[in-house]
Design an enzyme around this catalytic site. Structure first.
Site, PDB file in Angstrom:
ATOM      1  CB  SER A   1       6.322   2.555  -6.193  1.00  0.00           C
ATOM      2  OG  SER A   1       6.582   2.833  -4.839  1.00  0.00           O
TER       3      SER A   1
ATOM      4  CG  ASP B   1      -0.224   2.244  -1.801  1.00  0.00           C
ATOM      5  OD1 ASP B   1       0.666   2.521  -0.969  1.00  0.00           O
ATOM      6  OD2 ASP B   1      -0.059   2.388  -3.029  1.00  0.00           O
TER       7      ASP B   1
ATOM      8  CG  HIS C   1       2.899   0.313  -2.702  1.00  0.00           C
ATOM      9  ND1 HIS C   1       2.713   1.606  -3.128  1.00  0.00           N
ATOM     10  CD2 HIS C   1       4.187   0.006  -2.987  1.00  0.00           C
ATOM     11  CE1 HIS C   1       3.839   2.059  -3.643  1.00  0.00           C
ATOM     12  NE2 HIS C   1       4.745   1.110  -3.579  1.00  0.00           N
TER      13      HIS C   1
END
Length: 311
Positions: free
Chosen positions: A162, A251, A281
């Site tokens: 991320s 996501d 995610h």
């Protein structure tokens, strides 16, 4: 249409039943106090056995940063292992060495590399570009000191999930990244907030939705015109290290991660792109609660090991 992994769906239902407030109703300090969403009370060896773990520090752009070293089981032939600099996710606002302890253990165990997990400075106390500047400084130091860490200085990589994937990509593009052996980017934020179709499609996705993205962005205050916020917009990606990129179907960041992998490949970079349509995610931290997330996470770590010559 692919369905959400049932075990992840069960976690989502339990969170909904708990009536947790939305991210936008909380301060960064309140979110940080919540720790890891999954796996915090799991036996560390469940993530993957490592030979040793050591707390230390590494130099950042404005002073020493907390860091944690994870040493893999020794290679049978006695060769020095690769070294991976790991940057945790959390929107540049949350996350630390403890929330991503399991992920770092898995990375060391599955890739066969010494992992140096770095706790870079967080926003809003330290807004952009503090985090990428720390990532570049830490990467440069690890490269210079890989042998002293017990690793192979010719096989140094960066990795992150991320926001940490953003930082890994930024470090790879920086002068400190020239000659890196590999990079692992898991659902990376690389487009500077640009709205891809997956952002609209997954506006209400579990664990990272459109509202949460705005919350993180408002605290981080990244500059969309700066490639340290939007590495996808780099003038050229030629010469970047070989990459493993993992994205999830549910996501908002799915399409930008895919676009980055495709841009790397178009620039002549060796790329392994993995798409897990049933995952969300944050799946790298969900291995203890989802067999699908566990398989995906270990596959990505092993892919990195293959690029580093340990698998």
């Amino acid at each position: 249409m692919t369905q959400l992994d049932p075990q992840i769906a069960d976690v989502v239902r339990r969170f909904a039943a708990a009536g947790l407030p939305p991210l936008s109703a909380l301060t960064p300090a309140q979110v940080r106090s919540g720790g890891s969403l999954t796996g915090a009370d799991v036996d560390p060896d469940r993530w993957g056995p490592v030979a040793a773990v050591e707390d230390t520090t590494v130099p950042g752009a404005a002073g020493d940063l907390p860091a944690r070293l994870y040493r893999p089981q020794p290679a049978q032939d006695g060769t020095a292992p690769p070294v991976v600099v790991f940057f945790h996710g959390g929107g540049w606002v949350t996350g630390d060495l403890d929330t991503h302890d399991g992920q770092a253990r898995m990375l060391a165990a599955e890739s066969g590399a010494v992992v140096v997990s770095v706790a870079y400075r967080l926003a809003p106390e330290h807004p952009f570009p503090a985090a990428p500047d720390d990532a570049v400084a830490a990467t440069a130091w690890v490269r210079e000191n890989a042998a002293g860490l017990g690793g192979d200085p010719e096989r140094v990589a960066v990795a992150g999930d991320s926001a940490g994937g953003n930082l890994a990509a930024v470090a790879a593009q920086s002068p400190a990244g020239r000659g890196l052996a590999a990079q692992l980017l898991v659902y990376p934020a690389v487009a500077g907030g640009r709205e891809f179709p997956s952002v609209r499609e997954n506006a209400d996705a579990p664990f990272l939705d459109a509202e949460a993205m705005r919350w993180f962005g408002g605290h981080y205050r990244g500059d969309p015109a700066d490639v340290r916020f939007a590495p996808l917009d780099a003038p050229s990606l030629a010469g970047q290290p070989p990459a493993v990129v993992g994205v999830a179907g549910f996501d908002p960041l799915r399409d930008e991660g895919t676009a980055y992998a495709e841009a790397l490949a178009a620039a002549g970079v060796r790329v392994v792109l993995r798409r897990y349509d049933d995952l969300v995610h944050g799946f790298l931290g969900a291995a203890p609660v989802s067999a699908s997330a566990d398989r995906a996470s270990r596959q990505l770590c092993r892919d990195l090991g293959e690029l580093l010559g340990t698998r």
